[in-house]
Scaffold this motif. Structure first.
Motif, PDB file in Angstrom:
ATOM      1  N   ASN A   4       0.418  -1.229   0.168  1.00 21.88           N
ATOM      2  CA  ASN A   4      -0.092  -0.119   0.044  1.00 21.88           C
ATOM      3  C   ASN A   4       1.379   1.285   0.257  1.00 21.88           C
ATOM      4  O   ASN A   4       1.068   2.206   0.993  1.00 21.88           O
ATOM      5  CB  ASN A   4      -0.752  -0.356   0.920  1.00 21.88           C
ATOM      6  CG  ASN A   4      -2.510   0.841   0.821  1.00 21.88           C
ATOM      7  OD1 ASN A   4      -1.889   1.606   0.594  1.00 21.88           O
ATOM      8  ND2 ASN A   4      -3.662   0.784   1.915  1.00 21.88           N
ATOM      9  N   PRO A  52       1.026   4.538  -0.879  1.00 22.35           N
ATOM     10  CA  PRO A  52      -0.064   5.747  -0.775  1.00 22.35           C
ATOM     11  C   PRO A  52      -0.114   5.400   0.709  1.00 22.35           C
ATOM     12  O   PRO A  52       0.513   7.453   0.926  1.00 22.35           O
ATOM     13  CB  PRO A  52      -1.347   5.634  -1.458  1.00 22.35           C
ATOM     14  CG  PRO A  52      -1.262   4.856  -2.260  1.00 22.35           C
ATOM     15  CD  PRO A  52      -0.151   3.527  -2.118  1.00 22.35           C
ATOM     16  N   ASN A 101      -9.327  -2.173  -5.086  1.00 22.44           N
ATOM     17  CA  ASN A 101      -8.968  -0.430  -4.628  1.00 22.44           C
ATOM     18  C   ASN A 101      -9.397   0.276  -6.336  1.00 22.44           C
ATOM     19  O   ASN A 101     -10.313   1.677  -6.188  1.00 22.44           O
ATOM     20  CB  ASN A 101      -8.855  -0.466  -4.366  1.00 22.44           C
ATOM     21  CG  ASN A 101      -8.811  -1.049  -2.385  1.00 22.44           C
ATOM     22  OD1 ASN A 101      -9.858  -0.943  -2.095  1.00 22.44           O
ATOM     23  ND2 ASN A 101      -7.456  -0.986  -1.951  1.00 22.44           N
ATOM     24  N   THR A 102      -9.174  -0.053  -7.244  1.00 20.64           N
ATOM     25  CA  THR A 102      -9.217  -0.039  -8.819  1.00 20.64           C
ATOM     26  C   THR A 102     -10.475   0.338  -8.839  1.00 20.64           C
ATOM     27  O   THR A 102     -11.205   1.315  -9.790  1.00 20.64           O
ATOM     28  CB  THR A 102      -8.162  -0.027  -9.255  1.00 20.64           C
ATOM     29  OG1 THR A 102      -6.825   0.888  -9.143  1.00 20.64           O
ATOM     30  CG2 THR A 102      -7.640   0.945 -10.718  1.00 20.64           C
ATOM     31  N   ASN A 115     -12.672   2.529  -6.037  1.00 23.66           N
ATOM     32  CA  ASN A 115     -12.883   3.388  -6.363  1.00 23.66           C
ATOM     33  C   ASN A 115     -13.285   5.028  -7.501  1.00 23.66           C
ATOM     34  O   ASN A 115     -13.368   5.860  -7.716  1.00 23.66           O
ATOM     35  CB  ASN A 115     -11.188   5.052  -6.121  1.00 23.66           C
ATOM     36  CG  ASN A 115     -10.582   4.417  -5.063  1.00 23.66           C
ATOM     37  OD1 ASN A 115     -10.291   5.632  -3.304  1.00 23.66           O
ATOM     38  ND2 ASN A 115     -10.242   3.098  -4.335  1.00 23.66           N
ATOM     39  N   CYS A 168     -10.815  -3.519   1.281  1.00 23.23           N
ATOM     40  CA  CYS A 168     -10.334  -1.916   2.270  1.00 23.23           C
ATOM     41  C   CYS A 168     -11.096  -1.984   3.145  1.00 23.23           C
ATOM     42  O   CYS A 168     -10.783  -1.949   4.206  1.00 23.23           O
ATOM     43  CB  CYS A 168     -11.669  -1.257   1.075  1.00 23.23           C
ATOM     44  SG  CYS A 168     -11.216   0.815   1.887  1.00 23.23           S
ATOM     45  N   SER A 192     -14.779   7.373  -1.239  1.00 19.98           N
ATOM     46  CA  SER A 192     -13.963   6.677  -1.068  1.00 19.98           C
ATOM     47  C   SER A 192     -12.847   6.353   0.631  1.00 19.98           C
ATOM     48  O   SER A 192     -12.255   7.362   0.267  1.00 19.98           O
ATOM     49  CB  SER A 192     -12.913   6.321  -2.515  1.00 19.98           C
ATOM     50  OG  SER A 192     -12.184   7.195  -2.881  1.00 19.98           O
ATOM     51  N   ASP A 241      -9.900   6.570   2.674  1.00 21.82           N
ATOM     52  CA  ASP A 241      -8.924   6.674   2.102  1.00 21.82           C
ATOM     53  C   ASP A 241      -7.125   6.111   2.418  1.00 21.82           C
ATOM     54  O   ASP A 241      -6.336   6.886   1.773  1.00 21.82           O
ATOM     55  CB  ASP A 241      -8.278   8.678   3.352  1.00 21.82           C
ATOM     56  CG  ASP A 241      -8.559   8.695   4.479  1.00 21.82           C
ATOM     57  OD1 ASP A 241      -8.839   7.588   5.076  1.00 21.82           O
ATOM     58  OD2 ASP A 241      -8.781   9.455   4.962  1.00 21.82           O
ATOM     59  N   CYS A 294      -7.324   3.097   1.021  1.00 16.17           N
ATOM     60  CA  CYS A 294      -7.653   2.555   0.552  1.00 16.17           C
ATOM     61  C   CYS A 294      -7.218   3.093  -1.249  1.00 16.17           C
ATOM     62  O   CYS A 294      -8.835   2.711  -2.548  1.00 16.17           O
ATOM     63  CB  CYS A 294      -9.366   1.381   0.343  1.00 16.17           C
ATOM     64  SG  CYS A 294      -9.517   0.687   1.688  1.00 16.17           S
ATOM     65  N   ALA A 295      -6.558   3.396  -1.603  1.00 18.04           N
ATOM     66  CA  ALA A 295      -6.326   4.743  -2.778  1.00 18.04           C
ATOM     67  C   ALA A 295      -5.935   2.849  -3.738  1.00 18.04           C
ATOM     68  O   ALA A 295      -5.898   2.128  -4.146  1.00 18.04           O
ATOM     69  CB  ALA A 295      -4.599   5.216  -3.194  1.00 18.04           C
ATOM     70  N   THR A 331      -3.775  -0.728  -4.316  1.00 17.53           N
ATOM     71  CA  THR A 331      -2.871  -1.025  -3.476  1.00 17.53           C
ATOM     72  C   THR A 331      -3.764  -2.754  -2.829  1.00 17.53           C
ATOM     73  O   THR A 331      -4.114  -2.152  -1.755  1.00 17.53           O
ATOM     74  CB  THR A 331      -3.851  -0.144  -1.856  1.00 17.53           C
ATOM     75  OG1 THR A 331      -4.724   0.468  -2.378  1.00 17.53           O
ATOM     76  CG2 THR A 331      -2.584   1.330  -2.217  1.00 17.53           C
TER      77      THR A 331
END
Length: 287
Positions: free
Chosen positions: A80, A82, A234-235, A238, A254, A278, A280, A282-283, A286
């Protein structure tokens, strides 16, 4: 046998950590809850240590400093990036990690330290793990649609005439089209308010107060997703979270991340949402 106290800077989740079951998070970071932007003093930490040593329920106490917490944090969230970029050792609390005797009153231990000077909060990690399983969604991903009058930023602006209104048929159609062509989405189902309310009544069948206070109109409509196991969940969520008519989007991975941040590292603020709906922690990229 008197409890033993070991002060170390080793990672907080070292081998055999399953037995270190209760965590007492100290006021080491000004952003931690219950600290009033004050760090625990040496005297306060010694007082908590003395208190813990004297509890008959506690078999052993381990103190993990910020360096040890950070080493564990970097290992647990190595993928992860980010999250690693925005978190430093100074953001993590010094922590007393306790082994409790079998059959002991575990709640008494957490109550004994809660509200003490220098203590942010305490949690029974074993209970936290059970709770995490109970509220992790049954589906891989969930897209919660805007309801009329929603306070979520994404529901109140950027939607033209639909601002502050429930998700429109046009918005729902656009979401369905996006999900249908996303290779990471194996399948999805739409849950309307009536279905959501029936599921709610089943889940809270023993809670009369909750049932009396909740009406079908309180239930949001949603899409429940089954996602490809090897995809970046997560993609997916998001990306959908940014679509008009979406109040919130999340996924089971997440939820697990946010739970781990709370009951292993004492970090509660990562459960908050960005304006795009979303979490924060779980960008994209990740998980």
């Amino acid at each position: 046998m008197a409890s033993a106290v070991v002060a170390v800077s080793s990672p907080a989740s070292a081998a055999g950590d399953a037995e270190w079951e209760i965590r007492v998070f100290m006021c080491s970071s000004p952003s931690l809850p219950g600290c009033g932007k004050r760090a625990a003093t040496g005297a306060q930490k010694r007082a908590i240590r003395t208190l813990l040593e004297g509890l008959p329920e506690v078999e052993e106490v381990r103190f993990v400093d910020q360096a040890g917490m950070y080493a564990s944090f970097r290992r647990d969230f190595a993928a992860n990036k980010p999250l690693l970029r925005r978190t430093t050792a100074k953001d993590l609390p010094e922590t007393f990690v306790l082994r409790v005797k079998e059959g002991a009153d575990r709640d008494r231990v957490t109550r004994a330290v809660t509200g003490r000077p220098g203590v942010s909060w305490a949690i029974d990690a074993a209970e936290g793990r059970r709770d995490a399983l109970s509220w992790t969604p049954d589906s891989d991903g969930n897209i919660i649609l805007c309801s009329a009058g929603s306070a979520m930023v994404r529901c109140g602006k950027g939607r033209g005439k639909a601002n502050k209104k429930a998700a429109t048929a046009r918005e729902r159609a656009a979401m369905a089209a996006a999900l249908a062509k996303d290779p990471a989405v194996l399948s999805y189902v739409f849950e309307d308010q009536r279905t959501a309310y029936e599921n709610f009544k089943d889940n809270f069948a023993g809670n009369d107060g909750m049932l009396r206070a909740t009406r079908m109109s309180d239930m949001p409509e949603s899409y429940r997703l089954t996602l490809r196991p090897d995809a970046d969940w997560n993609t997916v969520t998001n990306r959908v979270a940014r679509m008009p008519g979406v109040s919130w989007a999340s996924n089971a991975r997440c939820f697990e991340t946010v739970a781990k941040l709370a009951w292993e590292y004492g970090l509660l603020d990562y459960s908050s949402a960005f304006a795009d709906g979303s979490p924060d922690a779980c960008a994209p990229g990740t998980g």
